[in-house]
Design a protein around this motif. Sequence first.
Motif, PDB file in Angstrom:
ATOM      1  N   VAL A  88       0.777  -1.354  -0.004  1.00  0.00           N
ATOM      2  CA  VAL A  88       0.037   0.003  -0.091  1.00  0.00           C
ATOM      3  C   VAL A  88       0.885   1.469   0.104  1.00  0.00           C
ATOM      4  O   VAL A  88       0.735   2.091  -0.812  1.00  0.00           O
ATOM      5  N   ASP A  89       2.015   1.281   0.752  1.00  0.00           N
ATOM      6  CA  ASP A  89       2.929   2.346   0.984  1.00  0.00           C
ATOM      7  C   ASP A  89       3.560   2.543  -0.438  1.00  0.00           C
ATOM      8  O   ASP A  89       3.612   3.709  -0.725  1.00  0.00           O
ATOM      9  N   TYR A  90       4.061   1.568  -1.270  1.00  0.00           N
ATOM     10  CA  TYR A  90       4.430   1.642  -2.381  1.00  0.00           C
ATOM     11  C   TYR A  90       3.523   2.223  -3.400  1.00  0.00           C
ATOM     12  O   TYR A  90       3.839   2.940  -4.134  1.00  0.00           O
ATOM     13  N   LYS A  91       2.187   1.897  -3.442  1.00  0.00           N
ATOM     14  CA  LYS A  91       1.176   2.440  -4.347  1.00  0.00           C
ATOM     15  C   LYS A  91       0.943   3.865  -4.114  1.00  0.00           C
ATOM     16  O   LYS A  91       0.631   4.715  -5.007  1.00  0.00           O
ATOM     17  N   ILE A  92       1.293   4.523  -2.740  1.00  0.00           N
ATOM     18  CA  ILE A  92       1.079   5.809  -2.420  1.00  0.00           C
ATOM     19  C   ILE A  92       2.526   6.794  -2.739  1.00  0.00           C
ATOM     20  O   ILE A  92       2.317   7.587  -3.540  1.00  0.00           O
ATOM     21  N   ASN A  93       3.505   5.816  -2.231  1.00  0.00           N
ATOM     22  CA  ASN A  93       4.887   6.850  -2.296  1.00  0.00           C
ATOM     23  C   ASN A  93       5.914   6.560  -3.421  1.00  0.00           C
ATOM     24  O   ASN A  93       6.833   7.121  -3.672  1.00  0.00           O
ATOM     25  N   LYS A  94       5.291   5.279  -4.148  1.00  0.00           N
ATOM     26  CA  LYS A  94       6.326   5.018  -5.289  1.00  0.00           C
ATOM     27  C   LYS A  94       7.627   4.688  -4.932  1.00  0.00           C
ATOM     28  O   LYS A  94       8.833   4.739  -5.525  1.00  0.00           O
ATOM     29  N   GLU A  95       8.010   4.266  -3.699  1.00  0.00           N
ATOM     30  CA  GLU A  95       9.391   4.095  -3.182  1.00  0.00           C
ATOM     31  C   GLU A  95       9.653   2.709  -3.268  1.00  0.00           C
ATOM     32  O   GLU A  95       8.899   1.543  -2.543  1.00  0.00           O
ATOM     33  N   ILE A  96      10.584   2.301  -4.461  1.00  0.00           N
ATOM     34  CA  ILE A  96      10.757   0.806  -4.742  1.00  0.00           C
ATOM     35  C   ILE A  96      11.219  -0.085  -3.874  1.00  0.00           C
ATOM     36  O   ILE A  96      11.009  -1.191  -3.704  1.00  0.00           O
ATOM     37  N   SER A  97      11.864   0.296  -2.678  1.00  0.00           N
ATOM     38  CA  SER A  97      12.761  -0.426  -1.703  1.00  0.00           C
ATOM     39  C   SER A  97      11.732  -0.909  -0.602  1.00  0.00           C
ATOM     40  O   SER A  97      11.974  -1.841  -0.237  1.00  0.00           O
ATOM     41  N   THR A  98      10.572  -0.135  -0.368  1.00  0.00           N
ATOM     42  CA  THR A  98       9.449  -0.721   0.511  1.00  0.00           C
ATOM     43  C   THR A  98       9.094  -1.952   0.236  1.00  0.00           C
ATOM     44  O   THR A  98       8.829  -2.899   1.254  1.00  0.00           O
ATOM     45  N   PRO A  99       8.322  -2.274  -1.154  1.00  0.00           N
ATOM     46  CA  PRO A  99       7.869  -3.699  -1.116  1.00  0.00           C
ATOM     47  C   PRO A  99       8.887  -4.719  -1.098  1.00  0.00           C
ATOM     48  O   PRO A  99       8.433  -5.789  -0.724  1.00  0.00           O
ATOM     49  N   ILE A 100      10.094  -4.543  -1.367  1.00  0.00           N
ATOM     50  CA  ILE A 100      11.022  -5.478  -1.634  1.00  0.00           C
ATOM     51  C   ILE A 100      11.513  -5.882  -0.206  1.00  0.00           C
ATOM     52  O   ILE A 100      11.447  -7.377   0.011  1.00  0.00           O
ATOM     53  N   VAL A 101      11.680  -5.010   0.654  1.00  0.00           N
ATOM     54  CA  VAL A 101      11.863  -5.404   2.045  1.00  0.00           C
ATOM     55  C   VAL A 101      10.787  -5.622   2.808  1.00  0.00           C
ATOM     56  O   VAL A 101      10.711  -6.655   3.566  1.00  0.00           O
ATOM     57  N   GLY A 102       9.469  -5.259   2.307  1.00  0.00           N
ATOM     58  CA  GLY A 102       8.340  -5.965   2.797  1.00  0.00           C
ATOM     59  C   GLY A 102       8.243  -7.386   2.493  1.00  0.00           C
ATOM     60  O   GLY A 102       7.501  -8.379   3.353  1.00  0.00           O
ATOM     61  N   ASN A 290       4.557   5.880   8.840  1.00  0.00           N
ATOM     62  CA  ASN A 290       4.773   6.469   7.293  1.00  0.00           C
ATOM     63  C   ASN A 290       3.504   6.712   6.515  1.00  0.00           C
ATOM     64  O   ASN A 290       3.254   7.961   6.134  1.00  0.00           O
ATOM     65  N   TYR A 291       2.365   5.663   6.679  1.00  0.00           N
ATOM     66  CA  TYR A 291       1.108   5.919   6.245  1.00  0.00           C
ATOM     67  C   TYR A 291       0.306   7.214   6.653  1.00  0.00           C
ATOM     68  O   TYR A 291      -0.227   7.959   5.954  1.00  0.00           O
ATOM     69  N   ILE A 292       0.422   7.482   8.024  1.00  0.00           N
ATOM     70  CA  ILE A 292      -0.277   8.456   8.775  1.00  0.00           C
ATOM     71  C   ILE A 292       0.481   9.829   8.372  1.00  0.00           C
ATOM     72  O   ILE A 292      -0.187  10.971   8.226  1.00  0.00           O
ATOM     73  N   GLU A 293       1.882   9.766   8.367  1.00  0.00           N
ATOM     74  CA  GLU A 293       2.562  10.916   7.816  1.00  0.00           C
ATOM     75  C   GLU A 293       2.226  11.497   6.620  1.00  0.00           C
ATOM     76  O   GLU A 293       1.889  12.749   6.023  1.00  0.00           O
ATOM     77  N   THR A 294       2.149  10.277   5.633  1.00  0.00           N
ATOM     78  CA  THR A 294       1.863  10.655   4.204  1.00  0.00           C
ATOM     79  C   THR A 294       0.411  11.122   4.137  1.00  0.00           C
ATOM     80  O   THR A 294       0.187  12.240   3.234  1.00  0.00           O
ATOM     81  N   HIS A 295      -0.538  10.783   4.981  1.00  0.00           N
ATOM     82  CA  HIS A 295      -1.938  11.141   4.802  1.00  0.00           C
ATOM     83  C   HIS A 295      -1.943  12.599   5.347  1.00  0.00           C
ATOM     84  O   HIS A 295      -2.789  13.246   4.931  1.00  0.00           O
ATOM     85  N   LYS A 296      -1.276  12.883   6.554  1.00  0.00           N
ATOM     86  CA  LYS A 296      -1.082  14.170   6.856  1.00  0.00           C
ATOM     87  C   LYS A 296      -0.680  15.035   5.782  1.00  0.00           C
ATOM     88  O   LYS A 296      -0.909  16.239   5.705  1.00  0.00           O
ATOM     89  N   ASN A 297       0.585  14.754   5.244  1.00  0.00           N
ATOM     90  CA  ASN A 297       0.980  15.495   4.111  1.00  0.00           C
ATOM     91  C   ASN A 297       0.045  16.001   2.893  1.00  0.00           C
ATOM     92  O   ASN A 297      -0.026  16.723   2.368  1.00  0.00           O
ATOM     93  N   GLU A 298      -0.877  14.748   2.777  1.00  0.00           N
ATOM     94  CA  GLU A 298      -1.571  14.838   1.974  1.00  0.00           C
ATOM     95  C   GLU A 298      -2.982  15.774   1.915  1.00  0.00           C
ATOM     96  O   GLU A 298      -3.186  16.494   1.216  1.00  0.00           O
TER      97      GLU A 298
END
Length: 671
Positions: A88-102, A290-298
């Motif tokens: 889900v975080d990758y879908k929002i932030n497009k950071e490729i490292s997150t789904p691999i480590v996940g 991270n999701y909460i921070e992204t939501h706040k930023n959004e």
Amino acid sequence: MLLDRKYHIPDKFIWIISGVCLTPLLLNIFGIDFGFIQGTIDPYLATEFTQVEKSKGIREILNGRYVHLIFVSVSIVIAFLTALLALVDYKINKEISTPIVGTALLCSGLFETFHLLVSTNLIRLEEQNYFFTSYTWFFSRVFHAGILILGSGLFLMINKSRHESVAKQYKRSIFSIALLFILITFCLIAFLIYKQQEAAFAYPFRNTAKSFDLLPLLMYIFLAAVMLPRFYSRYPSTFSKTLLLSTIPAIAGQLYMTFGSVELYDNSFNISHFMMAVAFFIPFTGLVLNYIETHKNEKNIITLLHQEFKERKEAENILSGVLTSSLSAILALEPVKNVSGNAEDFIIKISNPSTLRIFNLSSQELNNKFLFTEIPALKEENWKEHLIFVLNTGENKTLEYYSSNFKKWLYVIIVPLMNGLAVTISDISKRKNALQQLMNAEKIAVGGRIARMIAHEVRNPLTNINLSVDQIKSEYPKSPEELHQYLNIIERNSTRINQLISELLLSSKPSQLNFQKYVFNKIVAEAIDLSMDRAKLKNVQIEYFEDAPNQIILVDREKIKLAILNLLINAIEAVEVGKGKIIIKSILNTSELLLVIEDNGPGISEEVMEHLYEPFNTDKAKGVGLGLTAVQNTVTAHGGEIRVESSPGTGTRFYITLPIETRETNTTELD
């Protein structure tokens, strides 16, 4: 219905829930039993099992196993949730490292699941599961540390400057890398099952710590000291920071296992599993934060965007008001280039209502249309060259010229605007006419002073000459006929000079007007009647078109009639005998009357046009050159304007504009 409320739930989600609920039933149909109990248990065996369960050693093992089961189950659930949240975080932030480590944490959760199934005997092995539990727990720790090293190391090998381009390439390979990690996980599990006899050699009879237990401890220390700090430095985020922090409980758990645990399911063994659950929970918390921070930023971005939209809307309204209320035409143009890169035309991106008025266009939408298609006259007036010059040089350009197509004086400003041009066009006809009238008034004033001086200086001796002629005639009535002939010449020319001086004085001072209400078209008709004799002599055709036959106007009837007659006589004298044609039009506007007198004569040269209204400016053999001066004086005294359009070979058009207004005078309406 619940699903009809304003909070919409995706149909896919509803189908997934339905599918999960039906899955157990389908598995039962295919013979998969979740209970592992066939029929009814023998009461004697149940009683015997209860007695065995109450014995001290067995009870401790079972209690330890239950606690172990809880901690491992929590670790598995958190691992799976972390992998899901990483996606889900990758879908929002497009950071490729997150789904691999996940995915790496997901694989650790799968290995933990294998460890749990072995410890609960849900996977039946030929060897004793009691020893195999410690064995799988060792590999579970090694795998967790190893898969994190592999996942983070994969991105540390990527050059930071090339991260974006590589990330775009890896974007297509996320699924492949995830499958590779999962494949490695199942291959290792299959290998351990195949080599299950090795468990008895590694952990014979007891869970006593071995020297190789230092391996996962060293791997976690390597992660905490080397890999994850670099990973956090390269890809800073809340998730990468919590991933680094998760090594603290992981190392603590290994210390408990290496230096504290002596038996399966003892205190240190279960604490180690608890620490592993905490190690899984910390990255999960990082993704949540991270999701909460992204939501706040959004939310902040949405607030800023809303504020910016509001400000832009206000600016747009102000700009729209300026465009709508501006008396000048305002255009934003975008060039249309050919294959060679040269501008062929311009698209009108923005225009205001004044554009339609200045260019005499009917009410229509100009935006997103071609400039020279909608207003072709501009191409004739060399606008294309001027626009291309500004487009290529980036320099501002101003134009001031009289447009013969639109019958107006135009003042044009062209400036570069991003990838196009901004153009403002002002109708300065009134200003130019006012300036021309001011200049004419100054000329008349100067001419008046000169005329009065000439009249004073010439009339006195002229009077003496006339008196002398009269005296000679009276004293010598019987003088020779030749003498009387010369005296008549002197008298006739003296009278002519005196008449010229009178006309000069009349044209050089403002007319004294007697304003009364008259039907304007009747005044024009009277002037036409007075000119008809001359027109018939030259066989000239005169046509009169009336726009408002009964329009009443406040004028000096005789002065206006004389001015119109002057223009008609000039037109009759200018046209060719037998081919001449004069068209007269009276046009009613909102607050003024426009009279147009047009002929098909030879036209007026540019040199004559410059001095057209000046006294004594004439190209007629017997003309004095005061007629147009008097016409202009009369029109100006009425508060009107006079202008002319002519060029050699195109004929001449005079435009007289007279205001329709009520003057504060005692007037009567006359025919």
